[in-house]
Each structure stands twice: as structure tokens, then as C-alpha cells.
Design a protein around this motif. Structure first.
Motif, PDB file in Angstrom:
ATOM      1  N   ALA A 135       1.416   7.230  -1.236  1.00 27.09           N
ATOM      2  CA  ALA A 135       2.096   8.238  -2.060  1.00 27.09           C
ATOM      3  C   ALA A 135       1.089   9.043  -2.874  1.00 27.09           C
ATOM      4  CB  ALA A 135       3.102   7.553  -2.984  1.00 27.09           C
ATOM      5  N   PHE A 136       0.077   8.373  -3.438  1.00 21.86           N
ATOM      6  CA  PHE A 136      -0.901   9.081  -4.264  1.00 21.86           C
ATOM      7  C   PHE A 136      -1.759  10.022  -3.426  1.00 21.86           C
ATOM      8  CE2 PHE A 136      -4.974   9.258  -6.645  1.00 21.86           C
ATOM      9  CZ  PHE A 136      -4.488   9.903  -7.784  1.00 21.86           C
ATOM     10  N   HIS A 193       0.785  -1.234   0.000  1.00 21.80           N
ATOM     11  CA  HIS A 193       0.000   0.000   0.000  1.00 21.80           C
ATOM     12  C   HIS A 193       0.817   1.285   0.000  1.00 21.80           C
ATOM     13  CE1 HIS A 193      -3.598  -2.375   0.483  1.00 21.80           C
ATOM     14  NE2 HIS A 193      -3.102  -2.957   1.557  1.00 21.80           N
ATOM     15  N   ASN A 201      -7.234  -0.209  -3.508  1.00 18.25           N
ATOM     16  CA  ASN A 201      -6.344   0.912  -3.814  1.00 18.25           C
ATOM     17  C   ASN A 201      -6.950   2.226  -3.341  1.00 18.25           C
ATOM     18  OD1 ASN A 201      -8.107   1.973  -5.928  1.00 18.25           O
ATOM     19  ND2 ASN A 201      -7.442   0.225  -7.145  1.00 18.25           N
ATOM     20  N   GLY A 226       1.941   2.738  -2.594  1.00 15.76           N
ATOM     21  CA  GLY A 226       1.429   3.525  -3.713  1.00 15.76           C
ATOM     22  C   GLY A 226       0.205   4.335  -3.330  1.00 15.76           C
ATOM     23  N   SER A 227      -0.692   3.742  -2.550  1.00 13.62           N
ATOM     24  CA  SER A 227      -1.875   4.470  -2.089  1.00 13.62           C
ATOM     25  C   SER A 227      -1.486   5.632  -1.188  1.00 13.62           C
ATOM     26  CB  SER A 227      -2.818   3.517  -1.329  1.00 13.62           C
ATOM     27  OG  SER A 227      -3.304   2.499  -2.182  1.00 13.62           O
TER      28      SER A 227
END
Length: 246
Positions: free
Chosen positions: A56-57, A51, A122, A53-54
Motif C-alpha cells: 500500500a505504501f 506485507h 518493511n 502495508g508495504s
């Protein structure tokens, strides 16, 4: 660019702390042996593996809004230097709108991280689920927000005042010839920082428990894991769904 990276790093660290607390609370909530489950290590391993990426986004969106707001603040200073009052006023209004939008984004991000911890989805999917969950249970979230504000205020007052009183008594006993004013100010400042961190974690844990309970209520799983005093809410929801289906 370096300033934007600074904002992104700051938002990333905050988001990482939020999702770590959310994961820990979710694992604890659905664990059968709550005192023996290694919630922290499992949370760290899952977040780093699946997770980041989640995180960071979500932090990128917050940093982007903050960066635009600071750019508008810079333009406002330029307009004031040129004595353009109309443009300065317009930029100030835009900053106010962006500040409100940033608060909404942070609130939605926090609940999206909780949904990520609950469902393993996500960021975008979690944010959508969190938004509709809040809409379906707007009264419950509103009640929790009011109670949370009261609890937070009581926590701040208790921690800061308790630290101040104990610090004053210790200073008078240990150093009666020295004025306790400056050390007391330092103690109160440290106590406020500790209270802010502690009540932030406490509030996020309460929000996560609320969403865990709503998941149990709506999906009908894990009924035995919630407190007995709350089970009648789950049973009532099941009866309502059965009556609606009939």
C-alpha cells in the motif's frame, strides 16, 4: 479524490502482482524440492498476513507522483486555453521531469518488493537495501537490463508473429471465403497483450533470481541451491573476502 483513489487502486494491484511474483520466485529459488514446494499458496498467505502495508505504501508513492503529473497536465491545458505559451512550456517540462521520476520510483519499488520477499523487511528498509544493492552491482544490473531488453523484444516478436501466422493459416483453412484481415487484427492485439503480461512476469522473475543469487554470493548462504555453473562466482567472492580480511 476519486481520481487519486483510482490511481492508487491501479498502482496497488500492479504492486500486489509484482510482490506475488517476487515471493513465489524467492520461495522456489531457496526450496530444496523445487517441484514439490507450494510456492503460490505460501506467497499469498505471507503477503496478506505481513506485507500489505508495504504494498500500500509503495503504491501510494507511485499514485501520488502520477496524480501530481496529471494535475500539471490539467494546468497545461488551462495555460494553452489562455494562450500562455511560457507557462505551458514550463508545465510541460515539469511533466517530463515527473515522468522520469515516476519511472525511477517504479524501478526502485519493484526491487524493493523483491528485497521484501527476500528479507521480510518493511518497504522503506527494503528500498534502501535495494538501492545500495544496485549501486554495489551496477554492472551486473546493467548487463541484465540490456539482455532483458533483447529477450523481451525476442519474446514480443515470437509471440505476436507466431500467433499471427497460426491465426492466418487457421482462418484460410476454416473460412477461405472470408477476408482474414479483421480477425487477424484482433488476434494480433490479444497476442500483444498476452506477450506484455508474460514478458513482464518473466522479466520480474529474472530480476528476482538475480537478487537471490547476489544474496547467496554476499551472505554465503544457500550455495547448494544455485546452479553448479554459477557456484564458481560464489566461491570467487568468498576467496576475495578472505583475502581482504587477511
Amino acid at each position: 479524490i476519486s481520481f487519486f483513489v483510482f490511481l492508487w487502486n491501479n498502482a496497488f494491484i500492479v504492486a500486489l502482482g509484482q510482490i506475488l511474483v517476487a515471493f513465489s520466485v524467492c520461495i522456489w529459488f531457496f526450496a530444496k524440492e523445487k517441484l514439490k514446494t507450494p510456492v503460490l499458496w505460501r506467497s499469498i498467505k505471507t503477503i496478506l498476513r505481513y506485507h500489505l502495508g508495504s504494498v500500500a505504501f509503495g503504491s501510494f508513492i507511485v499514485a501520488l507522483v502520477q496524480f501530481i503529473r496529471y494535475c500539471l497536465k490539467y494546468l497545461e491545458k488551462q495555460a494553452q486555453a489562455q494562450k500562455n505559451r511560457v507557462m505551458a512550456l514550463v508545465l510541460r517540462v515539469l511533466q517530463c521531469c515527473l515522468w522520469c521520476f515516476e519511472k525511477c520510483i517504479k524501478f526502485l519499488n519493484k526491487n524493493a518488493y523483491i528485497q521484501t520477499a527476500l528479507m521480510g523487511t518493511n518497504f522503506c528498509t527494503s528500498a534502501k537495501k535495494a538501492f545500495y544493492l544496485i549501486l554495489r552491482n551496477i554492472l551486473r544490473f546493467g548487463t541484465m537490463a540490456v539482455l532483458g531488453s533483447v529477450t523481451t523484444a525476442v519474446g514480443y516478436i515470437s509471440i505476436v508473429s507466431g500467433t499471427g501466422c497460426i491465426g492466418y493459416l487457421l482462418m484460410r483453412e476454416m473460412h477461405p471465403d472470408i477476408s482474414p484481415f479483421v480477425p487477424l487484427i484482433v488476434m494480433l492485439a490479444v497476442a500483444y497483450i498476452v506477450a506484455k503480461l508474460y514478458m513482464g512476469v518473466f522479466g520480474l522473475a529474472v530480476d528476482t533470481c538475480l537478487q537471490c543469487f547476489l544474496v547467496v554470493e554476499e551472505m554465503g548462504v544457500g550455495r547448494d541451491l544455485i546452479p553448479e555453473s554459477l557456484r564458481h562466482f560464489v566461491d570467487g567472492n568468498k576467496r576475495a573476502l578472505a583475502a581482504g580480511g587477511a
